[in-house]
Design a protein around this motif. Structure first.
Motif, PDB file in Angstrom:
ATOM      1  N   THR A  34      29.333  25.286  39.489  1.00  0.00           N
ATOM      2  CA  THR A  34      28.026  25.135  38.503  1.00  0.00           C
ATOM      3  C   THR A  34      26.745  24.796  38.428  1.00  0.00           C
ATOM      4  O   THR A  34      26.754  25.038  40.573  1.00  0.00           O
ATOM      5  N   GLU A  36      25.103  22.111  39.286  1.00  0.00           N
ATOM      6  CA  GLU A  36      25.513  21.179  40.036  1.00  0.00           C
ATOM      7  C   GLU A  36      25.947  20.795  41.522  1.00  0.00           C
ATOM      8  O   GLU A  36      24.952  20.608  42.835  1.00  0.00           O
ATOM      9  N   SER A  45      21.122  19.197  36.527  1.00  0.00           N
ATOM     10  CA  SER A  45      20.963  19.706  34.503  1.00  0.00           C
ATOM     11  C   SER A  45      19.215  18.959  34.346  1.00  0.00           C
ATOM     12  O   SER A  45      18.794  20.106  33.655  1.00  0.00           O
ATOM     13  N   ASP A  48      16.294  20.414  36.121  1.00  0.00           N
ATOM     14  CA  ASP A  48      16.342  21.781  36.696  1.00  0.00           C
ATOM     15  C   ASP A  48      16.157  22.544  35.037  1.00  0.00           C
ATOM     16  O   ASP A  48      15.112  22.787  35.507  1.00  0.00           O
ATOM     17  N   LYS A  49      15.752  21.587  34.152  1.00  0.00           N
ATOM     18  CA  LYS A  49      14.598  21.881  32.987  1.00  0.00           C
ATOM     19  C   LYS A  49      13.205  21.745  33.576  1.00  0.00           C
ATOM     20  O   LYS A  49      12.173  22.353  32.796  1.00  0.00           O
ATOM     21  N   ARG A  76      20.879  31.113  38.571  1.00  0.00           N
ATOM     22  CA  ARG A  76      20.333  29.840  37.909  1.00  0.00           C
ATOM     23  C   ARG A  76      18.706  31.096  37.659  1.00  0.00           C
ATOM     24  O   ARG A  76      18.060  30.097  36.299  1.00  0.00           O
TER      25      ARG A  76
END
Length: 501
Positions: A34, A36, A45, A48-49, A76
């Motif tokens: 994931t 995470e 999450s 990351d945005k 990613r």
């Protein structure tokens, strides 16, 4: 074939153990594959945005070009890079991770996926075949020797004019994931800067190439969300060793060597390399009427003392830029544990761009004397400021008359561009600023110089013990010369405040 020397065997065993430890660590932390797990943070999450677009925005142009992604993980960044790259090789040493990456991004026909260890001598990448090498959190999982070896190989893989971009966690961990053990190397940024700066390679014709530092900065998403300056990225370009490095090289090898910076800091006070240290900083910042949440750009931030003061006392966000790699390296070290919203970047203010209306305040202390085209810089300041925003500058100036030959020589040797106080203020008005205040603060400058000189002479033995007698004599001589030039009226010191309508 001769048997390897005993210490060679020991070294090989150590390297093998290091790779096994790192591999086991990532097999454990990539079990669920994931975001995470990859970022080792429970808020990955959300981070990351904000963080991923920022990292991508820092990359040099790579449309249609050859890209090598090292430590690609579950992809990613792979999918994002694939959308612009001509061809992309995504590489990772954890098989499950690279397989998941392929399952997510395999529909991109310009991407190849490879399970391999970047430290393997069998890694088959052609010399001068890549335009951009990208890695995000890779080098901190390699030993010092492995980083040095990989850096040398990366320079060979890179085309002339190509770029290397990497991002690492420095000083300490950022993520909050619990770990039974943590083999990560949280190095000082200057380690990476030194290793890559010292890389050299030759082509078949004997031409020498090296890496030129294009940029180095904190990742702003971590500063804003975690008050954490330890996420740092570098951009390097492969250039001919004969290319001129110009002013930045002068700053870092002559005027602002690390020892020289620490010498100045001793005189100005902890965190400062500008006249008056914390005293003048408090006085001048008080004129800005800072409000919580405002954004401040510090041009020529030095080692960050003024930025920390503003962020900690007024709850503002500060972006500090300086052309000196050594200054920014020390500023990042000073930021450890402070938990304030200050980010630092190695950048040239004459070529750096920001969106219009980005800052509430632009602040600069004794820096713009280095800038030849001040009118152009002030026009940029005007655009970068929000309506109602303020600029505050202190700077070396000169009298309105023709300088003596001695002072003219001093200006030329230092590469300064000095103006009289009124002319300096007029340049701000010409750039569009209103309510321009241009104050001659030479009297204050002389008082501060004399006070600093008195302390220096009182602590002579201690200063010489920490530095050298030559350092002491150079600083004392420099301060006395400034006092003589200022008392004669030749050298002036100005304070300038202006507002954008």
């Amino acid at each position: 074939m001769a048997a390897p020397a005993p210490n060679e065997n020991v070294n090989q065993n150590y390297v093998g153990q290091e790779r096994e430890i790192q591999k086991n660590y990532w097999i454990e932390h990539s079990a669920d594959l994931t975001v995470e797990a990859m970022m080792l943070d429970s808020k990955a999450s959300d981070l990351d945005k904000e963080e991923r677009p920022e990292v991508l925005s820092l990359l040099p142009p790579y449309e249609g070009k050859s890209v090598l992604e090292l430590g690609a993980g579950i992809g990613r960044f792979t999918g994002e890079l694939a959308q612009k790259a001509g061809q992309l090789l995504a590489l990772d040493f954890i098989e499950s991770a690279i397989k998941k990456n392929e399952s997510i991004n395999g529909h991109y026909k310009n991407v190849k996926f490879m399970c391999a260890d970047v430290t393997s001598p069998d890694l088959n990448i052609s010399e001068e075949s890549v335009d951009l090498i990208f890695s995000n959190w890779l080098l901190m999982y390699l030993s010092d020797e492995e980083v040095q070896n990989l850096a040398e190989r990366m320079v060979k893989w890179l085309k002339v004019g190509g770029f290397i971009f990497f991002r690492e966690s420095c000083f300490h961990q950022s993520g909050d994931s619990k770990r039974k053990y943590n083999p990560t190397h949280y190095r000082e940024p200057r380690f990476y800067t030194k290793v890559f700066k010292e890389c050299q390679t030759r082509d078949g014709s004997g031409n020498s190439f090296e890496l030129s530092l294009v940029g180095c900065k904190c990742i702003g998403a971590y500063v804003r969300n975690k008050k954490n300056q330890n996420q740092i990225c570098w951009t390097w370009q492969k250039v001919s060793s004969q290319d001129d490095r110009g002013f930045q090289q002068f700053l870092d090898t002559v005027q602002y060597k690390c020892s020289g910076i620490l010498r100045y800091e001793r005189v100005f006070g902890s965190g400062f390399v500008s006249t008056g240290g914390i005293e003048t900083t408090k006085e001048f910042v008080a004129k800005l009427d800072l409000k919580p949440g405002q954004r401040v750009l510090d041009v020529g931030c030095g080692i960050g003392g003024g930025d920390f003061y503003m962020a900690e006392n007024f709850d503002v966000e500060v972006v500090g830029i300086d052309l000196s790699v050594n200054m920014i390296s020390l500023a990042l070290e000073r930021a450890i544990g402070l938990k304030c919203a200050v980010e630092f970047e190695v950048a040239d203010c004459t070529t750096k761009t920001y969106p219009d209306n980005s800052f509430d305040v632009i602040y600069s202390r004794d820096t713009i004397l280095h800038i030849q085209d001040k009118p152009a810089l002030f026009r940029s300041f005007y655009k970068w400021l929000k309506p109602g925003g303020k600029v505050l500058i202190s700077d070396y100036c000169k009298s309105a008359g023709t300088p003596t030959s001695e002072f003219a020589k001093y200006i030329k040797e230092r590469g300064y561009d000095l103006h009289d106080v009124e002319a300096y203020g007029q340049m701000l008005r010409n750039a569009g600023f209103e309510e321009v205040t241009a104050e001659d603060r030479t009297g204050q400058f002389m008082q501060v110089l004399q006070r600093e000189l008195d302390v220096l002479e009182k602590e002579k033995d201690e200063f010489i013990s920490d530095f050298s007698e030559a350092d002491y004599n150079e600083i004392v001589g420099g301060w006395k010369a400034k006092l003589i030039r200022s008392s004669s009226g030749e050298q002036r010191w100005g304070l300038f405040i202006a507002k954008k309508k």
